[in-house]
Design a protein around this motif. Structure first.
Motif, PDB file in Angstrom:
ATOM      1  N   ASP A   1     -11.653  -4.776  -2.601  1.00 31.35           N
ATOM      2  CA  ASP A   1     -10.271  -4.461  -2.352  1.00 31.35           C
ATOM      3  C   ASP A   1      -9.541  -5.718  -1.962  1.00 31.35           C
ATOM      4  OD1 ASP A   1     -10.710  -3.048   0.981  1.00 31.35           O
ATOM      5  OD2 ASP A   1     -11.450  -4.874   0.028  1.00 31.35           O
TER       6      ASP A   1
ATOM      7  N   SER B   1     -11.042   1.493  -3.658  1.00 36.87           N
ATOM      8  CA  SER B   1     -11.844   0.331  -4.052  1.00 36.87           C
ATOM      9  C   SER B   1     -11.583   0.051  -5.518  1.00 36.87           C
ATOM     10  CB  SER B   1     -13.342   0.608  -3.850  1.00 36.87           C
ATOM     11  OG  SER B   1     -13.627   0.880  -2.486  1.00 36.87           O
TER      12      SER B   1
ATOM     13  N   GLU C   1      -3.733  -1.245  -4.923  1.00 33.32           N
ATOM     14  CA  GLU C   1      -4.271  -1.134  -3.571  1.00 33.32           C
ATOM     15  C   GLU C   1      -4.443   0.321  -3.157  1.00 33.32           C
ATOM     16  OE1 GLU C   1      -1.867  -3.458  -0.860  1.00 33.32           O
ATOM     17  OE2 GLU C   1      -1.454  -4.856  -2.529  1.00 33.32           O
TER      18      GLU C   1
END
Lengths: 210, 633
Positions: free
Chosen positions: A85, B95, B43
């Motif tokens: 991430d 993720s 994100e």
């Protein structure tokens, strides 16, 4: 008599020299980063094109099924330590990112030769990967401050990946080809993201707009 | 029986109840369907589903997902941010580059239904928000404005750290149009638009896309009005028309000016046959004689000759060496200079065939041949005359321009004094026929009639009418001697009318009575190499008469010394001359043209005997003055 001013002057001079020398690798690395980023972007585009070409050659039904099946599996290139991430990526040190990139690119060097394509990009992919690998290596060396810490990344069992992908490309089934192309595309995007973030992080400019 | 009726009634009631309830049956909820998932900035992401039938009962939906590599099942925590039937995955739960297996479960009182699982990777589903803060301004570029559009990336997308890279696309159209004009911008956030319509209203939109994802939605419209930079369309048209009209006028005027040339270029005139001198009209009218008359060459002499003998020799040149000329020129005597011809100016080809021999001395009467030495040009005077035994004549066909000041070298016509003069009672008129060197000088068409006279009898029939003409030409410019202006006059043509004066008849013809000139032409060359002359017909008298007064100087007389006395030009009229050169009688004749008499025995008139000149015109000839010898009286 008083050596003070002379010493001061000397230190000043020395620091100036140091700065110039020190700043040298930064500019060099910036240039290297720019080159690496552009190369990986190009590779990513190639991978996208290959994948879309392959997908368009499939039937609709096959396409749906393959996408289902593929996503159930996973690309074996998901290394555990790679950040997944943004937060993790931004917090990772540059060297780590560079190492991961290096590993990824190297893992695809051999399997990329078996990548099929309507035009002849497959012949270009492998050498491009080799060049990219060299560039990343240079970058690693340029930022060699704490390289020793991440040596373990380089010692990853690469053999597994190579075997995995070899196995994938061994038979000419559609599924294998699909998986190969999809994974290649993803990995190229990963490398691109890492390199871009690393480049921005190292750039002296605060406003890192690519 | 009563019990049976009750049972039947219950039965029927139950049946009704059942029927009622069947129309509104509750069932297990229908299978929901995951429609799409989307991440705006790589994100977070959101997934939406479509619920199936709810079975009539309140149904709850839950989303469960699993990440690749682990079997742990997660449940969606946020069902509200994305709207109804959505699940929002926050940053912690997201993720990238990880496969998600998402399932929606619908649950009601009767049961639950599972949707088909959906496998996604956030990396594949990125679709950013449209760019924000689109700002279009008008920039003035030297009167031709252009638009500058600028924007910002969507707020959520983190392009600064390089996490996501966006490329943009802009589209523009006029307000009233339908089709958009799309411009690919790339990664920059500023774009210029040129080529705008004056006074038009434009609508601009922008969108963006990550290099691996989907295009965003188009941003909101931004309208901009372009100012009127093109002053007035109508005025521009008027200007254009005026300009083109002017150009057209100019072109047509040029064309008109050159119309002839163009005609010649495009349609050249067809040349017709033409014979020079041939008058078609006359021919048509039937007067063939007249028509052909113009074909006659006026100076074609053959038909005028009674004798068909041709001239074998047109002219013979006499050459005088250069030194003599110089010597003559260098003499500084005034009076000499007066009479000095412009021998200096004569050209090198001393008188070969040109007009510079001023006078042809001809013996008019048949047996009165005048021995005269006329030099073709001044250089030859002395020497040539002395040695020559021939008379030269020259058919002057060509007339070099006398007025140019050149000494035209005429071949001189020598006619030696006829030997038979002595037989004649000493009246021999020296006839000098001059072939006037005119531009249109013609062959003398006449021979001296005396030619036909029997030898020995030199009767001068046309005595007085023959004149000697000295053509001095315009020697003035070449005169090296410092002469006064008046002196030049002497060098004008002299008209000499000489008669011996012995005879009464000739005396009557003595000059200064001006008479019409008669010119001599060469008839033939006889066996003794002498030229036979004859006077020219008087057709040309008038022609020459005109020039007489100006060009020739009169012979005043012949003195005892056989010196020819010449008058200046003005003296001809008034016999007065201011020029010292005029003192003819005074001097010993230094400026006279002197002619020596040949003491030889007179032969036939046609025998020109060259007489040696005793005194050459030492001090100047009558330039190209013809030197002639007086016939012995």
């Amino acid at each position: 008599m008083d050596p003070g001013p002379a010493v001061k002057r000397a230190t000043l001079l020395l620091s100036a020299v140091c700065l110039s020398v020190c700043s040298q690798p930064i500019t060099d690395s910036q240039r290297l980063f720019s080159i690496a980023v552009s190369r990986v972007q190009h590779l990513h585009l190639l991978a996208q094109r290959l994948f879309s070409d392959f997908e368009s050659s499939l039937q609709t039904e096959e396409q749906r099924q393959l996408s289902k099946i593929f996503l159930q599996d996973h690309c074996n290139s998901d290394i555990n330590i790679s950040p997944l991430d943004k937060h993790g990526t931004q917090n990772s040190p540059v060297q780590k990112l560079l190492s991961i990139c290096y590993v990824l690119v190297e893992s695809w060097e051999l399997p990329s030769r078996s990548l099929s394509g309507s035009s002849a990009p497959r012949n270009q992919i492998s050498p491009k990967l080799a060049e990219l690998k060299t560039g990343i290596l240079l970058l690693i060396r340029a930022n060699q401050n704490v390289a020793e810490i991440y040596e373990d990344t380089l010692s990853l069992p690469l053999g597994e990946y190579i075997d995995y992908y070899h196995g994938l490309g061994a038979d000419g089934s559609l599924r294998r080809t699909y998986e190969l192309l999809a994974c290649f595309k993803k990995d190229m995007h990963k490398v691109e993201t890492y390199l871009t973030v690393a480049k921005c992080r190292l750039s002296p400019e605060t406003n890192c707009i690519l | 029986m009563m019990k049976n009726d009750g049972g039947v009634r219950v039965f029927w009631l139950l049946l009704l109840f059942l029927l009622y309830t069947r129309g509104k049956s509750f069932s297990v909820p229908g299978k929901p369907t995951l429609t799409r998932c989307r991440s705006p900035e790589k994100e977070t992401f959101t997934c939406w589903w479509e619920p199936g039938s709810d079975g009539g009962l309140p149904t709850t939906y839950k989303l469960y997902y699993r990440k690749e590599g682990s079997e742990k099942e997660y449940q969606c925590t946020d069902y509200h941010t994305g709207g109804k039937n959505s699940c929002f995955f926050n940053k912690n739960d997201t993720s990238i580059w990880v496969n998600y297996n998402i399932t929606v479960v619908a649950t009601n009182a009767l049961g639950q239904a599972l949707s088909d699982p959906l496998n996604i990777d956030v990396y594949f589903i990125v679709e950013p928000n449209p760019p924000e803060n689109l700002n279009v301004t008008i920039q003035n570029d030297k009167g031709w404005p252009f638009l500058r559009a600028s924007w910002d990336p969507p707020t959520k997308a983190d392009t600064r750290s390089g996490w996501i890279t966006l490329i943009y696309e802009l589209r523009i159209k006029l307000e009233e149009e339908d089709e958009w004009e799309i411009h690919h911008v790339g990664q920059q956030k500023v774009f210029n638009i040129f080529g705008l319509q004056s006074g038009g209203t434009y609508v601009i939109q922008i969108r963006c896309k990550p290099d691996h994802g989907f295009w965003s939605e188009w941003s909101d419209d931004v309208q901009v009005v372009v100012p009127n930079y093109f002053p007035n369309k109508r005025s521009a048209w008027v200007l254009l028309m005026v300009f083109s009209g002017m150009v057209f006028l100019i072109l047509s005027w040029l064309l008109h000016l050159n119309s002839r040339n163009l005609k010649h270029c495009i349609l050249p005139p067809v040349p017709g046959p033409k014979i020079k001198g041939f008058d078609q009209k006359l021919h048509k009218s039937g007067k063939s004689v007249d028509a052909f008359k113009s074909l006659e060459v006026p100076d074609f002499p053959h038909h005028t000759f009674s004798k068909s003998e041709d001239f074998l020799v047109e002219y013979i040149e006499v050459y005088v060496p250069e030194e003599q000329e110089l010597m003559l020129e260098k003499s500084n005597n005034l009076h000499n200079g007066c009479l000095k011809s412009e021998s200096s100016v004569s050209d090198c080809d001393s008188g070969r065939g040109s007009c510079d021999s001023h006078t042809l001395l001809l013996d008019k009467s048949g047996h009165q041949t005048n021995t005269q030495d006329s030099q073709t040009d001044e250089q030859k005077h002395g020497e040539a005359l002395q040695g020559e035994n021939l008379a030269y004549t020259h058919q002057d066909m060509v007339s070099p321009d006398m007025s140019a000041g050149r000494v035209k070298t005429w071949p001189s016509v020598f006619s030696p004094l006829p030997q038979n003069r002595s037989t004649v009672d000493q009246t021999s008129s020296i006839e000098i026929a001059k072939q006037h060197c005119l531009s249109d000088s013609l062959l003398p068409s006449d021979f001296l009639t005396p030619y036909h006279s029997p030898p020995g009898h030199c009767t001068r029939e046309h005595l007085g009418s023959n004149y000697w003409e000295f053509d001095f030409g315009n020697k003035q410019p070449h005169l090296t001697q410092p002469q006064t202006e008046a002196c030049h006059q002497i060098q004008a043509h002299s008209e000499i009318n000489i008669n011996t004066g012995v005879k009464a008849e000739p005396a009557a013809h003595k000059f200064p009575t001006p008479r019409s000139n008669e010119y001599v032409e060469v008839q033939r060359i006889n066996e003794e190499d002498s030229v036979v002359l004859r006077p020219v017909a008087s057709n040309y008298d008038k022609l020459f008469e005109m020039q007489q007064g100006e060009d020739y100087s009169r012979v005043k007389g012949v003195d005892s010394d056989n010196v020819l006395l010449l008058l200046q030009k003005e003296a001809m009229e008034e016999e007065m001359n201011m020029c010292p050169c005029e003192q003819l009688t005074d001097t010993t004749g230094a400026h006279y043209t002197r002619f020596a008499r040949s003491p030889e025995k007179p032969t036939a008139c046609t025998h020109p005997t060259p007489q040696p000149l005793e005194e050459r015109v030492v001090n100047g000839y009558v330039d190209t003055a013809t030197m002639f010898t007086m016939p012995p009286y």
